[in-house]
Scaffold this motif. Structure first.
Motif, mmCIF file in Angstrom:
data_model
loop_
_atom_site.group_PDB
_atom_site.id
_atom_site.type_symbol
_atom_site.label_atom_id
_atom_site.label_comp_id
_atom_site.label_asym_id
_atom_site.label_seq_id
_atom_site.Cartn_x
_atom_site.Cartn_y
_atom_site.Cartn_z
ATOM 1 N N PRO A 128 -2.285 2.408 0.434
ATOM 2 C CA PRO A 128 -1.795 3.379 -0.564
ATOM 3 C C PRO A 128 -1.371 4.713 0.027
ATOM 4 C CG PRO A 128 -3.727 2.235 -1.394
ATOM 5 C CD PRO A 128 -3.591 1.856 0.048
ATOM 6 N N LYS A 129 -1.847 5.049 1.252
ATOM 7 C CA LYS A 129 -1.435 6.292 1.885
ATOM 8 C C LYS A 129 0.060 6.294 2.222
ATOM 9 C CE LYS A 129 -5.813 7.687 4.025
ATOM 10 N NZ LYS A 129 -5.806 9.092 3.570
ATOM 11 N N PHE A 130 0.638 5.113 2.303
ATOM 12 C CA PHE A 130 2.066 5.023 2.610
ATOM 13 C C PHE A 130 2.931 5.256 1.382
ATOM 14 C CE2 PHE A 130 0.072 2.707 6.047
ATOM 15 C CZ PHE A 130 0.819 3.052 7.149
ATOM 16 N N GLY A 131 2.309 5.387 0.220
ATOM 17 C CA GLY A 131 3.041 5.688 -0.995
ATOM 18 C C GLY A 131 3.995 4.589 -1.413
ATOM 19 N N ALA A 132 5.154 5.005 -1.903
ATOM 20 C CA ALA A 132 6.121 4.050 -2.455
ATOM 21 C C ALA A 132 6.627 3.063 -1.417
ATOM 22 C CB ALA A 132 7.302 4.806 -3.072
ATOM 23 N N LYS A 133 6.592 3.436 -0.127
ATOM 24 C CA LYS A 133 7.062 2.542 0.928
ATOM 25 C C LYS A 133 6.265 1.235 0.972
ATOM 26 C CE LYS A 133 9.161 5.616 4.361
ATOM 27 N NZ LYS A 133 10.314 4.761 4.659
ATOM 28 N N ALA A 134 5.006 1.295 0.585
ATOM 29 C CA ALA A 134 4.156 0.105 0.668
ATOM 30 C C ALA A 134 4.330 -0.823 -0.529
ATOM 31 C CB ALA A 134 2.687 0.521 0.780
ATOM 32 N N VAL A 135 4.912 -0.317 -1.611
ATOM 33 C CA VAL A 135 4.938 -1.077 -2.867
ATOM 34 C C VAL A 135 5.728 -2.384 -2.769
ATOM 35 C CG1 VAL A 135 5.669 -1.037 -5.286
ATOM 36 C CG2 VAL A 135 4.491 0.936 -4.297
ATOM 37 N N PRO A 136 6.959 -2.403 -2.231
ATOM 38 C CA PRO A 136 7.708 -3.666 -2.227
ATOM 39 C C PRO A 136 6.966 -4.816 -1.571
ATOM 40 C CG PRO A 136 9.171 -1.849 -1.721
ATOM 41 C CD PRO A 136 7.784 -1.285 -1.712
ATOM 42 N N THR A 137 6.392 -4.586 -0.390
ATOM 43 C CA THR A 137 5.677 -5.668 0.301
ATOM 44 C C THR A 137 4.396 -6.035 -0.431
ATOM 45 O OG1 THR A 137 6.586 -4.876 2.405
ATOM 46 C CG2 THR A 137 4.747 -6.440 2.507
ATOM 47 N N LEU A 138 3.667 -5.048 -0.921
ATOM 48 C CA LEU A 138 2.455 -5.338 -1.690
ATOM 49 C C LEU A 138 2.777 -6.170 -2.924
ATOM 50 C CD1 LEU A 138 0.554 -1.919 -1.539
ATOM 51 C CD2 LEU A 138 -0.264 -4.113 -0.630
ATOM 52 N N PHE A 139 3.868 -5.820 -3.588
ATOM 53 C CA PHE A 139 4.244 -6.556 -4.794
ATOM 54 C C PHE A 139 4.592 -8.002 -4.463
ATOM 55 C CE2 PHE A 139 7.398 -8.173 -7.749
ATOM 56 C CZ PHE A 139 6.755 -7.979 -8.964
ATOM 57 N N VAL A 140 5.368 -8.202 -3.398
ATOM 58 C CA VAL A 140 5.757 -9.566 -3.020
ATOM 59 C C VAL A 140 4.530 -10.385 -2.644
ATOM 60 C CG1 VAL A 140 7.007 -10.944 -1.317
ATOM 61 C CG2 VAL A 140 8.080 -8.926 -2.325
ATOM 62 N N ILE A 141 3.605 -9.790 -1.905
ATOM 63 C CA ILE A 141 2.367 -10.501 -1.551
ATOM 64 C C ILE A 141 1.601 -10.883 -2.802
ATOM 65 C CG2 ILE A 141 0.089 -10.246 -0.472
ATOM 66 C CD1 ILE A 141 1.437 -8.450 1.630
ATOM 67 N N PHE A 142 1.506 -9.944 -3.742
ATOM 68 C CA PHE A 142 0.751 -10.195 -4.974
ATOM 69 C C PHE A 142 1.388 -11.304 -5.806
ATOM 70 C CE2 PHE A 142 0.024 -9.061 -9.517
ATOM 71 C CZ PHE A 142 -1.326 -9.359 -9.558
ATOM 72 N N GLN A 143 2.716 -11.370 -5.815
ATOM 73 C CA GLN A 143 3.424 -12.327 -6.662
ATOM 74 C C GLN A 143 3.708 -13.658 -5.978
ATOM 75 O OE1 GLN A 143 4.113 -12.144 -9.824
ATOM 76 N NE2 GLN A 143 3.533 -10.017 -10.187
ATOM 77 N N HIS A 144 3.671 -13.682 -4.656
ATOM 78 C CA HIS A 144 4.090 -14.887 -3.948
ATOM 79 C C HIS A 144 3.120 -16.040 -4.183
ATOM 80 C CE1 HIS A 144 5.735 -17.497 -0.831
ATOM 81 N NE2 HIS A 144 6.752 -16.648 -0.731
ATOM 82 N N GLN A 145 3.662 -17.197 -4.466
ATOM 83 C CA GLN A 145 2.835 -18.350 -4.812
ATOM 84 C C GLN A 145 1.998 -18.846 -3.633
ATOM 85 O OE1 GLN A 145 5.494 -21.439 -6.028
ATOM 86 N NE2 GLN A 145 6.580 -21.551 -4.071
ATOM 87 N N ASN A 146 2.408 -18.526 -2.397
ATOM 88 C CA ASN A 146 1.667 -18.989 -1.230
ATOM 89 C C ASN A 146 0.577 -18.019 -0.783
ATOM 90 O OD1 ASN A 146 3.163 -21.357 -1.037
ATOM 91 N ND2 ASN A 146 4.746 -20.388 0.232
ATOM 92 N N SER A 147 0.471 -16.877 -1.437
ATOM 93 C CA SER A 147 -0.583 -15.920 -1.088
ATOM 94 C C SER A 147 -1.934 -16.449 -1.558
ATOM 95 C CB SER A 147 -0.314 -14.557 -1.725
ATOM 96 O OG SER A 147 0.887 -13.998 -1.227
#
Length: 303
Positions: free
Chosen positions: A39-58
Motif C-alpha cells: 500500500p505504500k506504493f499507492g495507486a501504482k500497486a493497484v492494477p497488479t493487486l487487482f489482477v492477482i485478486f481477480q485472477h482465477q489461478n491465484s
C-alpha cells in the motif's frame, strides 16, 4: 522494509521486486510483510493487486493478501488506481469487476469518473463505467447527462450508452425525460403534441399493459428473450402506440441477430417518441437506427 522512503528508490523496479516476492516466496511471513508494504506504493500497486485478486489461478492466500493490501489504501488512491487499471486494460475482461469495486467507494469513484469524463480520450470509458456501477447515484447522474440542455453532451451520452444494448435504457430514459426541467419538449407544433398518438399512449398506464411490460422485463432478466419478444408483441397488439414496447423489442431482436426486425421496431418507436415529445427517447432510438443503417435517410426531424 517498511521504514524505506520510496522517493529514494527506483519505485517501479522496487515494486516489481515486491510483487515477485509476493508471487514466488514460499515463506508466508515474508509474503505477509511484502503485502503490508505494497500500500505504500499507492495507486501504482493497484492494477497488479487487482489482477492477482481477480485472477482465477491465484491461490486463496494470494487473494487474501492482495485483498488486504487493497483494503488498506485510502479511498481516493484506490479509485485512482482502479481508473488507471481501466485505462491500461486492452480488453473489457475486468471492467465489470472494477466497476463493482468502484461502487464500494461510490462518492470518490463518481468524483474521479466525472473528472475523467472531461478528457476527450477517456470520456466514453468514464460513461460506461458509471453505467456498470449500477448505483442510484450513478443512474441519476447519467439521467441528467441524457437530458442535458447541451446537445453535444446529450448526444455523446446517448451514443455511448446505446452501444451497451441495455434493454432497460429506453424505459429509464422516459423517467429521466419526465424529471428533466432543462428541455422537456422538442418545440413541436401544438397539433403534433396533441396528436392521436399522445392520446392513445395514455392507455399504456393500464394494468394489463403494466403487467405485460413487467413480465417481459422479468423474461429478459431470465434470458428468455423469445418469451420477452412475445410479451412485448402482445403489448403492441393491444396498443400499437406503446413506444417502449417497440424499443425494448427492437433491442431484444438486435441482440438475437434480427437486424431488420430491430430496425423496423426502432423506426416505430422513434416516430411515437417524436410525436409525444419525448426527445431523449427519440434521440437514443434514432442513434440505434443511424448505426444500423448509416446510409439510410429518415423522415424524422433532425436533432
Amino acid at each position: 522494509m517498511q521504514a524505506i522512503d520510496l522517493h529514494w528508490w527506483d519505485v517501479d523496479r522496487f515494486l516489481g521486486l515486491a510483487f515477485h516476492i509476493l508471487l514466488t516466496e514460499e515463506d508466508l511471513i515474508s509474503r505477509q510483510q511484502v503485502a503490508q508494504l505494497l500500500p505504500k506504493f499507492g495507486a501504482k500497486a493497484v492494477p497488479t493487486l487487482f489482477v492477482i485478486f481477480q485472477h482465477q489461478n491465484s491461490d486463496s492466500t494470494l487473494k487474501h493478501l492482495s485483498s488486504q493490501a487493497l483494503a488498506k489504501l485510502e479511498r481516493t488512491i484506490l479509485v485512482a488506481g482502479l481508473i488507471d487499471t481501466l485505462k491500461a486494460s486492452e480488453d473489457d475482461r475486468f471492467d465489470h469487476q472494477i466497476s463493482q469495486m468502484l461502487a464500494t467507494v461510490a462518492p470518490e469513484a463518481i468524483a474521479g469518473l466525472t473528472e475523467l469524463m472531461e478528457t476527450r480520450e477517456w470520456h466514453n470509458l468514464a460513461l460506461r463505467t458509471l453505467h456498470m456501477m449500477q448505483l442510484p447515484q450513478t443512474q441519476i447522474l447519467l439521467d441528467q447527462l441524457i437530458c442535458h440542455p447541451n446537445p453535444d453532451i446529450r448526444h455523446s451520452t446517448i451514443n455511448v450508452l446505446s452501444e451497451l444494448k441495455d434493454y432497460q435504457l429506453l424505459c429509464r430514459l422516459e423517467n429521466a425525460f419526465r424529471a428533466s426541467s432543462a428541455h422537456n419538449t422538442h418545440n413541436l407544433p401544438q397539433k403534433e403534441l396533441s396528436s392521436p398518438n399522445s392520446q392513445s399512449s395514455k392507455q399504456q398506464d393500464g394494468p394489463n399493459f403494466e403487467l405485460l411490460m413487467k413480465l417481459a422485463a422479468a423474461q429478459t432478466e431470465e434470458q428468455n428473450y423469445w418469451g420477452a419478444i412475445h410479451s412485448y408483441s402482445q403489448v403492441i397488439s393491444l396498443n400499437p402506440e406503446n413506444a417502449n414496447a417497440y424499443g425494448n423489442r427492437g433491442l431484444l431482436r438486435l441482440n438475437l441477430g434480427d437486424q431488420q426486425g430491430a430496425i423496423t421496431d426502432f423506426q416505430h418507436a422513434a416516430q411515437i417518441f417524436w410525436h409525444t415529445g419525448k426527445n431523449a427517447n427519440f434521440e437514443i432510438t434514432l442513434s440505434y437506427l443511424r448505426k444500423l443503417t448509416p446510409n439510410a435517410q429518415f423522415t424524422f426531424p433532425s436533432t
